[in-house]
Write a protein that holds these residues in place. Structure first.
Motif, mmCIF file in Angstrom:
data_model
loop_
_atom_site.group_PDB
_atom_site.id
_atom_site.type_symbol
_atom_site.label_atom_id
_atom_site.label_comp_id
_atom_site.label_asym_id
_atom_site.label_seq_id
_atom_site.Cartn_x
_atom_site.Cartn_y
_atom_site.Cartn_z
ATOM 1 N N ALA A 62 0.853 -1.201 0.000
ATOM 2 C CA ALA A 62 0.000 0.000 0.000
ATOM 3 C C ALA A 62 0.881 1.239 0.000
ATOM 4 O O ALA A 62 1.722 1.420 0.871
ATOM 5 C CB ALA A 62 -0.920 -0.009 1.216
ATOM 6 N N ASP A 63 0.663 2.080 -1.006
ATOM 7 C CA ASP A 63 1.519 3.260 -1.139
ATOM 8 C C ASP A 63 0.754 4.574 -1.024
ATOM 9 O O ASP A 63 1.288 5.631 -1.307
ATOM 10 C CB ASP A 63 2.299 3.204 -2.451
ATOM 11 C CG ASP A 63 1.388 3.145 -3.668
ATOM 12 O OD1 ASP A 63 0.151 3.084 -3.500
ATOM 13 O OD2 ASP A 63 1.916 3.147 -4.799
ATOM 14 N N ASN A 64 -0.531 4.470 -0.589
ATOM 15 C CA ASN A 64 -1.292 5.700 -0.364
ATOM 16 C C ASN A 64 -2.393 5.431 0.661
ATOM 17 O O ASN A 64 -2.708 4.288 0.966
ATOM 18 C CB ASN A 64 -1.862 6.251 -1.686
ATOM 19 C CG ASN A 64 -2.825 5.279 -2.342
ATOM 20 O OD1 ASN A 64 -3.832 4.879 -1.749
ATOM 21 N ND2 ASN A 64 -2.516 4.879 -3.581
ATOM 22 N N VAL A 65 -2.946 6.503 1.153
ATOM 23 C CA VAL A 65 -3.937 6.392 2.218
ATOM 24 C C VAL A 65 -5.175 5.621 1.766
ATOM 25 O O VAL A 65 -5.760 4.873 2.545
ATOM 26 C CB VAL A 65 -4.294 7.783 2.798
ATOM 27 C CG1 VAL A 65 -5.092 8.610 1.803
ATOM 28 C CG2 VAL A 65 -5.038 7.660 4.112
ATOM 29 N N ASP A 66 -5.567 5.775 0.505
ATOM 30 C CA ASP A 66 -6.756 5.061 0.021
ATOM 31 C C ASP A 66 -6.550 3.545 0.026
ATOM 32 O O ASP A 66 -7.458 2.800 0.383
ATOM 33 C CB ASP A 66 -7.125 5.541 -1.393
ATOM 34 C CG ASP A 66 -7.640 6.975 -1.400
ATOM 35 O OD1 ASP A 66 -8.142 7.437 -0.357
ATOM 36 O OD2 ASP A 66 -7.515 7.643 -2.456
ATOM 37 N N ALA A 67 -5.376 3.112 -0.371
ATOM 38 C CA ALA A 67 -5.088 1.677 -0.373
ATOM 39 C C ALA A 67 -5.092 1.118 1.048
ATOM 40 O O ALA A 67 -5.628 0.034 1.301
ATOM 41 C CB ALA A 67 -3.739 1.412 -1.042
ATOM 42 N N VAL A 68 -4.525 1.864 1.986
ATOM 43 C CA VAL A 68 -4.498 1.412 3.377
ATOM 44 C C VAL A 68 -5.913 1.419 3.948
ATOM 45 O O VAL A 68 -6.308 0.489 4.660
ATOM 46 C CB VAL A 68 -3.541 2.280 4.227
ATOM 47 C CG1 VAL A 68 -3.578 1.852 5.687
ATOM 48 C CG2 VAL A 68 -2.120 2.199 3.682
ATOM 49 N N GLN A 69 -6.700 2.432 3.622
ATOM 50 C CA GLN A 69 -8.071 2.504 4.124
ATOM 51 C C GLN A 69 -8.925 1.376 3.562
ATOM 52 O O GLN A 69 -9.757 0.796 4.273
ATOM 53 C CB GLN A 69 -8.703 3.866 3.803
ATOM 54 C CG GLN A 69 -10.057 4.064 4.447
ATOM 55 C CD GLN A 69 -10.006 3.975 5.968
ATOM 56 O OE1 GLN A 69 -9.264 4.699 6.610
ATOM 57 N NE2 GLN A 69 -10.777 3.063 6.542
ATOM 58 N N THR A 70 -8.725 1.034 2.311
ATOM 59 C CA THR A 70 -9.453 -0.084 1.709
ATOM 60 C C THR A 70 -9.130 -1.382 2.453
ATOM 61 O O THR A 70 -10.032 -2.174 2.765
ATOM 62 C CB THR A 70 -9.098 -0.215 0.213
ATOM 63 O OG1 THR A 70 -9.508 0.984 -0.454
ATOM 64 C CG2 THR A 70 -9.765 -1.420 -0.424
ATOM 65 N N LEU A 71 -7.857 -1.588 2.767
ATOM 66 C CA LEU A 71 -7.453 -2.759 3.529
ATOM 67 C C LEU A 71 -8.069 -2.711 4.930
ATOM 68 O O LEU A 71 -8.582 -3.719 5.428
ATOM 69 C CB LEU A 71 -5.928 -2.844 3.621
ATOM 70 C CG LEU A 71 -5.371 -4.006 4.436
ATOM 71 C CD1 LEU A 71 -5.803 -5.352 3.853
ATOM 72 C CD2 LEU A 71 -3.854 -3.913 4.522
ATOM 73 N N ALA A 72 -8.062 -1.554 5.547
ATOM 74 C CA ALA A 72 -8.651 -1.404 6.883
ATOM 75 C C ALA A 72 -10.125 -1.779 6.868
ATOM 76 O O ALA A 72 -10.609 -2.470 7.781
ATOM 77 C CB ALA A 72 -8.477 0.032 7.386
ATOM 78 N N ASP A 73 -10.834 -1.353 5.847
ATOM 79 C CA ASP A 73 -12.262 -1.672 5.740
ATOM 80 C C ASP A 73 -12.482 -3.170 5.559
ATOM 81 O O ASP A 73 -13.394 -3.755 6.159
ATOM 82 C CB ASP A 73 -12.896 -0.899 4.579
ATOM 83 C CG ASP A 73 -12.908 0.608 4.796
ATOM 84 O OD1 ASP A 73 -12.730 1.061 5.956
ATOM 85 O OD2 ASP A 73 -13.074 1.350 3.804
ATOM 86 N N GLU A 74 -11.637 -3.805 4.751
ATOM 87 C CA GLU A 74 -11.759 -5.249 4.515
ATOM 88 C C GLU A 74 -11.490 -6.028 5.805
ATOM 89 O O GLU A 74 -12.239 -6.949 6.158
ATOM 90 C CB GLU A 74 -10.767 -5.676 3.432
ATOM 91 C CG GLU A 74 -10.803 -7.162 3.144
ATOM 92 C CD GLU A 74 -9.761 -7.589 2.117
ATOM 93 O OE1 GLU A 74 -9.387 -8.774 2.160
ATOM 94 O OE2 GLU A 74 -9.330 -6.759 1.299
ATOM 95 N N VAL A 75 -10.445 -5.653 6.510
ATOM 96 C CA VAL A 75 -10.089 -6.344 7.747
ATOM 97 C C VAL A 75 -11.172 -6.119 8.801
ATOM 98 O O VAL A 75 -11.542 -7.039 9.536
ATOM 99 C CB VAL A 75 -8.693 -5.891 8.238
ATOM 100 C CG1 VAL A 75 -8.387 -6.432 9.618
ATOM 101 C CG2 VAL A 75 -7.620 -6.337 7.244
ATOM 102 N N SER A 76 -11.707 -4.911 8.864
ATOM 103 C CA SER A 76 -12.780 -4.603 9.814
ATOM 104 C C SER A 76 -14.024 -5.450 9.535
ATOM 105 O O SER A 76 -14.655 -5.963 10.468
ATOM 106 C CB SER A 76 -13.123 -3.112 9.750
ATOM 107 O OG SER A 76 -14.194 -2.817 10.598
#
Length: 174
Positions: free
Chosen positions: A109-123
């Motif tokens: 993940a190289d940007n906030v959107d990619a990290v947030q997408t992962l955060a949403d999936e894990v949540s």
């Protein structure tokens, strides 16, 4: 009251994973009001020591039951199936693959959107697994399978902490 009673009995609650947090907090406050050492100030040091032991025990029960993972692990233990997260790291193959994919996604993940997408999936996965724990403990009576889910949830929580730390770095401009 019995200081050696399980947490649910001590707080006068039904022994189940699904818990009403307001009811838990109310039971804790009511019991804490009964055993608080200040109530025994005039009764001498021995009474205050006993009251302090009770207050600590009540607080420990509250802390354990208010946390879903600790509560689930405790219910498994009460059923004779300790989670043993330190020594038992066995996970189903599909979850191991999922862990690797999440770790890879976080690393790449190289940007906030990619990290947030992962955060949403894990949540979403965490929420689904908590629902599964509810089913396993409160409906199916399957603490062995629930213990496996608890170990998976522990991993998810550690990963969530790492994801949150990465998101904070983005917020701080790093």
């Amino acid at each position: 009251m019995n200081i050696d009673a399980d947490d649910f009995t001590l707080l006068g609650l039904h022994k189940a994973f699904q818990l009403d947090r307001a009811q838990l907090d109310a039971a804790w406050k009511a019991l804490q009001a009964q055993v608080h050492p200040d109530r025994f100030a005039a009764d001498g040091a021995a009474s205050q020591r006993i009251a302090m032991q009770w207050a600590v025990r009540v607080n420990e029960a509250h802390q354990r039951l208010k946390d879903p993972l600790k509560r689930a692990a405790y219910l498994c233990e009460l059923a004779g199936v300790p989670v043993q997260s330190e020594s038992n790291t066995a996970m189903p193959g599909d979850f191991l693959m999922q862990q690797m994919q999440w770790r890879e996604a976080l690393e790449e993940a190289d940007n906030v959107d990619a990290v947030q997408t992962l955060a949403d999936e894990v949540s979403a996965q965490r929420k689904a697994r908590l629902a599964r724990v509810t089913q396993l403990l409160d409906v199916d009576g399957n603490p062995a399978q629930a213990a496996q889910e608890v170990r998976a949830l522990m991993f998810i929580d550690r990963l969530t902490d790492e994801i949150d730390a990465r998101l904070e770095r983005y917020e701080d401009g790093a």
